[in-house]
Enzyme design. Structure first.
Site, PDB file in Angstrom:
ATOM      1  CE1 TYR A   3      17.578  44.552  60.267  1.00 30.25           C
ATOM      2  CE2 TYR A   3      19.228  46.287  60.177  1.00 30.25           C
ATOM      3  CZ  TYR A   3      17.990  45.831  60.592  1.00 30.25           C
ATOM      4  OH  TYR A   3      17.170  46.639  61.323  1.00 30.25           O
ATOM      5  CB  SER A  25      17.449  49.573  59.375  1.00 28.97           C
ATOM      6  OG  SER A  25      18.682  49.805  60.030  1.00 28.97           O
TER       7      SER A  25
END
Length: 252
Positions: free
Chosen positions: A158, A143
């Site tokens: 995350y 990401s």
């Protein structure tokens, strides 16, 4: 492809997800496709859709990527049903936008279990076979949050987990390159999927789009096209790379 191989895609059951789009893109390139998902019904439905549309053999199988037993079972089913595995796309992932001071250890561990441990378990389960064939393509979905430190949707756990995926990608690229296996990562930015649907305020979403040079959010097909390229024979000299796909929102 001159040789028929199977591509395994984890977390590919969602109708509006990146994983299903990747399955379609790989099938369009001639890969047989194994759709693995914690939602067995969704996995089977996605596999049926992909197989019908592209006229390739597919399988949909239940797989909890955090469980070694579940991964072994799913990969075993795939090996029995389809051509030899030649590619793995570690797409299964979860996120959490919670502020750092509000994150419990249970939540932190859960984020790492799916995003990092899941990538490890699935990849390790197929690596010996890839080495034996002298060919393999591994693509890990990270990401933009891993590179810029959050600020898109996911919070600190995350970002940390997706950064760990990048480290694993680079280490495996060095280790497995001599065996004919490439290992790369893709780092999406804002992509229109069920994960983000309804979870960003209209004002925040508008701001993010305004700060993106191409002036739009990405879609799953944008990511899928890049993943499909990295799985092709022509991409055999690319390994250990991280490909940003964010419309220019994070340029470095």
């Amino acid at each position: 492809m001159t040789v028929q191989y199977t591509a395994v895609v984890t977390g590919a059951g969602s109708r509006r997800g990146i994983g299903r789009a990747i399955g379609h893109a790989l099938a369009a390139d001639g890969w047989q496709v194994a759709v693995l998902d914690i939602d067995e019904a969704a996995a089977k439905e996605a596999a049926h859709e992909i197989g019908n549309e592209h006229n390739v053999a597919t399988i949909g199988a239940l797989c909890d990527v955090t469980s070694g037993d579940s991964v072994r079972t799913a990969i075993g089913e795939t090996e029995k049903a389809l051509a030899p595995i030649g590619a793995v796309v570690n797409n299964a992932g979860i996120t959490s936008p919670a502020r750092f001071v509000e994150v419990s250890q249970t939540e932190f561990d859960r984020i790492f279990a799916v995003n990092v441990t899941g990538t490890f378990l699935v990849t390790q389960q197929v690596t010996a076979a890839l080495i034996g064939r002298g060919f393999g393509r591994i693509v890990n979905i990270s990401s933009v949050s891993a590179e810029r430190g959050g600020g898109v949707f996911g919070g600190a756990p995350y970002s940390a987990a997706k950064a760990a995926v990048l480290g694993l990608t680079r280490a495996l690229a060095r280790e497995l390159g001599p065996d004919g296996i490439t290992v790369n990562a893709v780092a999406p930015g804002l992509i229109e999927t069920d994960i983000t649907a309804g979870k960003l305020s209209p004002e925040r979403k508008a701001q993010m789009i305004a700060e993106t040079p191409v002036r739009r959010p990405g879609n799953p097909q944008d990511v899928a096209a890049l993943v499909a390229f990295l799985c092709r024979n022509e991409a055999g000299y690319i390994t250990g790379a991280t490909y940003d796909i964010n419309g220019g929102s994070h340029i470095h």
